[in-house]
Write a protein that holds these residues in place. Structure first.
Motif, PDB file in Angstrom:
ATOM      1  N   ASP B 450      96.848 -28.499  26.222  1.00 17.38           N
ATOM      2  CA  ASP B 450      98.014 -28.534  27.090  1.00 17.38           C
ATOM      3  C   ASP B 450      98.165 -29.957  27.602  1.00 17.38           C
ATOM      4  OD1 ASP B 450     100.032 -28.069  28.989  1.00 17.38           O
ATOM      5  OD2 ASP B 450      98.580 -27.480  30.526  1.00 17.38           O
ATOM      6  N   VAL B 451      99.198 -30.656  27.120  1.00 14.83           N
ATOM      7  CA  VAL B 451      99.492 -31.980  27.660  1.00 14.83           C
ATOM      8  C   VAL B 451     100.246 -31.755  28.965  1.00 14.83           C
ATOM      9  CG1 VAL B 451     100.717 -34.144  27.294  1.00 14.83           C
ATOM     10  CG2 VAL B 451      99.554 -33.042  25.376  1.00 14.83           C
ATOM     11  N   ALA B 452      99.680 -32.225  30.075  1.00 15.74           N
ATOM     12  CA  ALA B 452     100.201 -31.868  31.394  1.00 15.74           C
ATOM     13  C   ALA B 452     100.433 -33.090  32.262  1.00 15.74           C
ATOM     14  CB  ALA B 452      99.224 -30.920  32.089  1.00 15.74           C
ATOM     15  N   GLY B 453     101.167 -32.868  33.326  1.00 11.24           N
ATOM     16  CA  GLY B 453     101.261 -33.851  34.393  1.00 11.24           C
ATOM     17  C   GLY B 453     100.499 -33.294  35.576  1.00 11.24           C
ATOM     18  N   GLU B 454     100.154 -34.143  36.509  1.00 13.46           N
ATOM     19  CA  GLU B 454      99.332 -33.648  37.624  1.00 13.46           C
ATOM     20  C   GLU B 454     100.145 -32.740  38.549  1.00 13.46           C
ATOM     21  OE1 GLU B 454     100.667 -36.644  37.775  1.00 13.46           O
ATOM     22  OE2 GLU B 454     101.664 -36.520  39.705  1.00 13.46           O
ATOM     23  N   ALA B 467      91.020 -18.555  31.962  1.00 13.64           N
ATOM     24  CA  ALA B 467      90.354 -19.322  30.894  1.00 13.64           C
ATOM     25  C   ALA B 467      88.847 -19.121  30.981  1.00 13.64           C
ATOM     26  CB  ALA B 467      90.710 -20.796  31.015  1.00 13.64           C
ATOM     27  N   ALA B 468      88.316 -19.134  32.209  1.00 10.53           N
ATOM     28  CA  ALA B 468      86.873 -18.968  32.390  1.00 10.53           C
ATOM     29  C   ALA B 468      86.444 -17.559  31.984  1.00 10.53           C
ATOM     30  CB  ALA B 468      86.503 -19.245  33.841  1.00 10.53           C
ATOM     31  N   GLN B 469      87.212 -16.554  32.426  1.00  5.35           N
ATOM     32  CA  GLN B 469      86.837 -15.164  32.147  1.00  5.35           C
ATOM     33  C   GLN B 469      86.749 -14.883  30.647  1.00  5.35           C
ATOM     34  OE1 GLN B 469      89.293 -12.158  34.034  1.00  5.35           O
ATOM     35  NE2 GLN B 469      88.451 -10.524  32.751  1.00  5.35           N
ATOM     36  N   TYR B 470      87.717 -15.390  29.888  1.00  2.00           N
ATOM     37  CA  TYR B 470      87.753 -15.085  28.455  1.00  2.00           C
ATOM     38  C   TYR B 470      87.155 -16.216  27.618  1.00  2.00           C
ATOM     39  CZ  TYR B 470      90.608 -11.243  30.043  1.00  2.00           C
ATOM     40  OH  TYR B 470      91.042 -10.127  30.697  1.00  2.00           O
ATOM     41  N   ARG B 471      86.541 -17.166  28.299  1.00  2.00           N
ATOM     42  CA  ARG B 471      85.920 -18.333  27.634  1.00  2.00           C
ATOM     43  C   ARG B 471      86.894 -18.963  26.644  1.00  2.00           C
ATOM     44  NH1 ARG B 471      81.796 -14.556  27.514  1.00  2.00           N
ATOM     45  NH2 ARG B 471      80.124 -14.936  28.998  1.00  2.00           N
ATOM     46  N   LEU B 472      88.100 -19.211  27.097  1.00  2.00           N
ATOM     47  CA  LEU B 472      89.122 -19.805  26.229  1.00  2.00           C
ATOM     48  C   LEU B 472      88.999 -21.325  26.316  1.00  2.00           C
ATOM     49  CD1 LEU B 472      92.070 -17.462  27.238  1.00  2.00           C
ATOM     50  CD2 LEU B 472      90.680 -17.354  25.160  1.00  2.00           C
ATOM     51  N   PRO B 473      88.622 -21.973  25.215  1.00  2.00           N
ATOM     52  CA  PRO B 473      88.307 -23.404  25.276  1.00  2.00           C
ATOM     53  C   PRO B 473      89.533 -24.317  25.277  1.00  2.00           C
ATOM     54  CG  PRO B 473      87.924 -22.574  23.075  1.00  2.00           C
ATOM     55  CD  PRO B 473      88.370 -21.392  23.882  1.00  2.00           C
ATOM     56  N   VAL B 474      90.521 -23.974  26.081  1.00  2.00           N
ATOM     57  CA  VAL B 474      91.755 -24.770  26.150  1.00  2.00           C
ATOM     58  C   VAL B 474      91.460 -26.116  26.817  1.00  2.00           C
ATOM     59  CG1 VAL B 474      93.972 -24.854  27.367  1.00  2.00           C
ATOM     60  CG2 VAL B 474      93.302 -22.790  26.136  1.00  2.00           C
ATOM     61  N   LYS B 475      92.072 -27.169  26.280  1.00  2.00           N
ATOM     62  CA  LYS B 475      91.899 -28.496  26.874  1.00  2.00           C
ATOM     63  C   LYS B 475      93.174 -28.877  27.628  1.00  2.00           C
ATOM     64  CE  LYS B 475      88.383 -28.403  24.027  1.00  2.00           C
ATOM     65  NZ  LYS B 475      87.272 -27.507  24.463  1.00  2.00           N
ATOM     66  N   ILE B 476      93.001 -29.212  28.893  1.00  2.00           N
ATOM     67  CA  ILE B 476      94.143 -29.659  29.697  1.00  2.00           C
ATOM     68  C   ILE B 476      94.071 -31.178  29.802  1.00  2.00           C
ATOM     69  CG2 ILE B 476      95.305 -29.485  31.925  1.00  2.00           C
ATOM     70  CD1 ILE B 476      93.844 -26.814  32.331  1.00  2.00           C
ATOM     71  N   PHE B 477      95.043 -31.834  29.217  1.00  2.00           N
ATOM     72  CA  PHE B 477      95.047 -33.295  29.142  1.00  2.00           C
ATOM     73  C   PHE B 477      96.098 -33.796  30.138  1.00  2.00           C
ATOM     74  CE2 PHE B 477      95.949 -37.370  26.921  1.00  2.00           C
ATOM     75  CZ  PHE B 477      94.648 -37.825  26.740  1.00  2.00           C
ATOM     76  N   ILE B 545      89.232 -29.928  31.687  1.00  5.92           N
ATOM     77  CA  ILE B 545      90.345 -30.683  32.274  1.00  5.92           C
ATOM     78  C   ILE B 545      90.023 -32.155  32.111  1.00  5.92           C
ATOM     79  CG2 ILE B 545      91.578 -31.307  34.380  1.00  5.92           C
ATOM     80  CD1 ILE B 545      91.126 -28.621  35.496  1.00  5.92           C
ATOM     81  N   VAL B 546      90.952 -32.898  31.508  1.00  6.89           N
ATOM     82  CA  VAL B 546      90.780 -34.348  31.439  1.00  6.89           C
ATOM     83  C   VAL B 546      91.833 -34.972  32.350  1.00  6.89           C
ATOM     84  CG1 VAL B 546      90.596 -36.338  29.938  1.00  6.89           C
ATOM     85  CG2 VAL B 546      90.121 -34.071  29.029  1.00  6.89           C
ATOM     86  N   ASP B 547      91.365 -35.675  33.360  1.00 14.01           N
ATOM     87  CA  ASP B 547      92.262 -36.314  34.317  1.00 14.01           C
ATOM     88  C   ASP B 547      92.386 -37.783  33.918  1.00 14.01           C
ATOM     89  OD1 ASP B 547      93.730 -37.024  36.513  1.00 14.01           O
ATOM     90  OD2 ASP B 547      92.071 -36.918  37.936  1.00 14.01           O
ATOM     91  N   VAL B 548      93.499 -38.115  33.267  1.00 11.84           N
ATOM     92  CA  VAL B 548      93.693 -39.488  32.808  1.00 11.84           C
ATOM     93  C   VAL B 548      94.596 -40.219  33.802  1.00 11.84           C
ATOM     94  CG1 VAL B 548      94.422 -40.945  30.878  1.00 11.84           C
ATOM     95  CG2 VAL B 548      93.575 -38.633  30.429  1.00 11.84           C
ATOM     96  N   ALA B 549      94.046 -41.204  34.464  1.00 13.93           N
ATOM     97  CA  ALA B 549      94.853 -41.976  35.413  1.00 13.93           C
ATOM     98  C   ALA B 549      95.727 -42.941  34.630  1.00 13.93           C
ATOM     99  CB  ALA B 549      93.941 -42.733  36.371  1.00 13.93           C
ATOM    100  N   VAL B 550      97.040 -42.744  34.696  1.00 11.06           N
ATOM    101  CA  VAL B 550      97.947 -43.600  33.913  1.00 11.06           C
ATOM    102  C   VAL B 550      98.826 -44.425  34.845  1.00 11.06           C
ATOM    103  CG1 VAL B 550      97.994 -42.008  31.942  1.00 11.06           C
ATOM    104  CG2 VAL B 550      99.724 -41.809  33.732  1.00 11.06           C
TER     105      VAL B 550
END
Lengths: 165, 589
Positions: B450-454, B467-477, B545-550
């Motif tokens: 998921d490409v996201a904004g803060e 996501a935690a309950q079903y161990r869904l390895p989604v990446k939030i960018f 969750i990847v928090d990229v400071a842009v």
């Protein structure tokens, strides 16, 4: 550019169908000038909705496409575009007056072939049927003769000739 | 045995009907009115239920599931607040033509209209935001209604369908009747077969074109993967350039030299100028949205327009076209290819070469250029690096809404359909993360990002728990610029730089937040460490969750300001002072 169109819509007579049609018009900003609806085929549970609306040709085309997209809609016909058709409206007109004005009201009603369907010593209720213009002009005349109340059905319409829609 | 003992409850009938419709997963949230359904779900193991943390997320998850598989997404929510919370998702699905069946609980029939506890007029509320809806008043009608709802949701132009289920209907008993196939509807009969003569006419127009362009949208994706293959085949046969809408990305391979990029408000210079200057425009499954056309009066003014769409109401709605063709994109493309192969038309190669030369010059402007220098990460750079690391993996992308969404559309390349899930029509912040969960459920082994904004991610952040309950390895960018970036951009360009309420104040520590939900949090502030962070994200098995400071001040270009024409494009920061937005443009969104 904008012109008036009479659109006939055959729909399933189910709860919410009128709300769907009216909601479509309000939600998309179209006009409704007149709307009539009643069941026309009890065996197949079908109703006919007759809508008079105005718009540019592009808007009218859009209205018809949007109506046709509703799931319980069977057929949409633009009577104005599809050729000769007849339109009728019924109005109940209550007039309260006495003396010469009362006689004049009755005389004009006769000219318009309006029926007296309720009479008191000081009032009449007339039933008048015809085109919108005819109903308008009858009401116009009555307003000078003690007009009290008006009820109108709005337009119902049908194509000329033997073919069904 | 007495008949009522042999018969099944409405809730059991519902579950049976769902299984008959080959439903595998239901996204939902329980409540009083739907307890009988949850009881039926408890007693079986064919249907999987995924418990979300908010009903809006249930619909978005179902949308992600539907868009990435081509199947109908199924939602189950309770009456009252359950149903009203689902409304945003339903509207989103309606705008983007996503097939959804949403089951809502309702108070028992004898209480309807009494302002009962958790009662809402669900069919009334959802009438304008669904393709169709039903209130089931008798248990005998239930199975037929379910099958009809699936038919309506998936056929023609797909969309969301609500079935409102009063609790007594769910508890009453009735025998099950298997669905009659093929299901036919007495009034709803979408036209999917295009008129052959019109397709022949289209080929005739195309054969004479000097400056043609294909403009294709979500309709091609909805028509199935085969439609996309046929599109690529036909575009290659003709040699014409092609642009995609936001919803249509992936229908044609982005790396193909005939692809000129996305068009519209944040589309490429070459795509928009090609639209403005073309003499033949072939629209397949796109609806001339205002984000595409810009100023209507100056939209592609000198072209003959062919529009192929499954929905007649999409034709001649905003833009008058010369050749409307109603039908399914796949069938239309099949017909076009067939006619083209039979006729082998001699196209005007000289004119086409000149057209491609012109397009090449526009491409030469390199409209997506940016400079990655200094110590802050440019959002475009972050996405280019992300794409570099994922391109050879089986991956799916979802987005939230705003600048990051447009950059994702510009800088990630989509080679296949059904890999790109974004909220196009409604522009729903909070869409991307739950949609990613739905995609991951459908594709457990794929890399789902998921490409996201803060700001957007905060709108459905509670789904970290799902996501935690079903161990869904989604990446939030997260491209974190500490602003509602698109709001800030408009305020800068249109409202004199008065940044009213667009600063993301009091943001959480996303690394700690991830930790609190049992996910992994990563932060990156240094351009030199970006690659390492992305690799780390991919390597971690669970949700991240990847928090990229842009760069906080970066704007999304190119941009056609609202109310402006395609040629009136802002290409970069230097452009902005030159033009003021017209007053007409200001009132547009």
């Amino acid at each position: 550019m904008a012109s008036s169109h009479t659109i006939s819509v055959l729909v399933d007579n189910e709860p919410g169908i009128l709300a769907r049609v009216v909601g479509l018009f309000t939600g998309r900003g179209y006009n409704i000038e007149s709307l009539t609806v009643a069941e026309t085929n009890a065996a197949e549970k079908l109703s006919r909705i007759t809508i008079v609306t105005t718009g540019t040709p592009m808007v009218i085309e859009q209205i018809k496409a949007q109506l046709d997209r509703l799931v319980p809609v069977h057929k949409v016909h633009d009577l104005t575009l599809e050729g000769a058709h007849i339109e009728r409206e019924l109005a109940l007109v209550k007039v309260r007056s006495s003396g010469e004005r009362r006689v004049e009201a009755l005389r004009l009603a006769d000219v318009f072939r309006a029926k007296v369907i309720d009479a008191k010593t000081d009032s009449f209720v007339f039933e008048v049927t015809g085109t919108t213009e005819k109903v308008d002009s009858f009401i116009g005349l009555m307003s000078a003769l003690g007009l009290v109340d008006i009820g109108r059905t709005g337009i119902v319409a049908m194509t000329r000739g033997g073919e069904a829609l | 045995m007495k008949p009522e003992e042999s018969a099944t409850t409405g809730a059991d009938l519902l579950v049976k009907a769902l299984i008959d419709e080959e439903v595998e997963v239901v996204f939902g949230y329980p409540g009083g009115a739907v307890l009988p359904i949850y009881d039926s779900l408890f007693k079986q193991n064919r249907l999987r239920h995924v418990l979300v943390r908010h009903e809006q997320a249930a619909v978005h998850a179902a949308e992600g599931y539907a868009r990435s598989t081509g199947k109908v997404g199924v939602v189950l929510v309770t009456s009252g607040p359950g149903a009203t919370n689902a409304v945003t998702g339903l509207t989103d699905a309606l705008m983007d033509s996503i097939p959804i069946v949403c089951l809502t609980g309702q108070v028992p029939t004898h209480l309807i209209g009494n302002d009962a506890f958790q009662e809402a007029d669900t069919t009334g509320i959802t009438r304008p935001c669904t393709k169709h809806n039903y209130l089931v008043k008798a248990v005998a009608d239930l199975p037929r209604t379910v099958h009809e709802a699936f038919y309506v949701a998936r056929s023609g132009r797909p969309g969301p369908v609500v079935i409102d289920l009063p609790k007594d209907v769910l508890m009453n008993k009735h025998d099950y009747e298997a669905p009659q196939k093929p299901i036919e509807h007495k009034s709803y009969k979408p036209v999917t077969k295009p008129d052959r003569r019109l397709l022949e006419e289209a080929v005739e127009i195309m054969a004479k074109a000097k400056r043609p362009i294909f403009y294709t949208g979500g309709g091609v994706i909805n028509s199935g993967p085969k439609a996309s293959r046929l599109l690529a085949q036909f575009v290659h046969m003709t040699g014409f350039p092609i642009t995609n809408t936001l919803m249509g990305l992936g229908a044609f391979p982005a790396s193909d030299p005939q692809f000129v990029g996305m068009l519209g408000m944040h589309g490429t210079y070459e795509a928009n100028l090609a639209m403005y200057n073309c003499d033949v425009l072939i629209d397949i499954g796109a609806r001339f949205d205002d984000r595409i056309t810009g100023k209507l009066a100056e939209f592609s003014p000198n072209s003959k327009k062919i529009h192929i769409d499954i929905d007649p109401s999409s034709i001649n709605k905003n833009v008058r076209v010369d050749l409307p063709i109603v039908g399914d994109a796949r069938r239309a493309l099949k017909g076009l290819i067939d006619i083209w192969q039979k006729r082998m038309p001699r196209t005007d190669q000289k004119a086409l070469d000149a057209w491609w030369k012109q397009i090449g010059e526009w491409r030469g402007r390199n409209c997506l250029a940016y400079k990655q220098d200094g110590e802050t990460i440019k959002p475009q750079y972050a996405l280019e690096r992300l794409y570099h690391h994922i391109k050879d993996r089986d991956h799916y992308i979802t987005t939230e809404v705003g600048q990051h969404q447009m950059w994702a559309a510009q800088f990630l390349k989509f080679e296949q359909p059904n890999r790109w899930m974004t909220s196009g029509g409604l522009g729903t912040m909070g869409y991307g993360f739950p949609a990613a969960l739905g995609v991951q459920i459908a594709h457990p082994d794929a890399l789902v990002i998921d490409v996201a904004g803060e700001a957007s991610i905060m709108m459905n952040i509670q789904e970290l728990s799902t996501a935690a309950q079903y161990r869904l390895p989604v990446k939030i960018f997260i491209l974190n610029n500490q602003y509602m970036g698109m709001v800030r951009q408009w305020q800068e360009l249109l409202h004199g730089g008065r940044y009213s309420e667009s600063y993301s104040e009091a943001l959480p520590d996303f690394v700690k937040l991830a930790d609190a939900f049992g996910a992994t949090g990563l932060r990156c502030t240094d351009p030199a460490k970006l690659d390492e962070t992305i690799q780390q994200m991919i390597a971690i098995k669970g949700p991240v969750i990847v928090d990229v400071a842009v760069d906080k001040a970066e704007n999304c270009f190119p941009m056609i300001p609202s109310g402006a024409a395609h040629y009136d494009m802002l290409l970069g920061p230097a452009d902005r002072a030159a033009r003021a937005v017209s007053e007409e443009g200001m009132v547009l969104v």
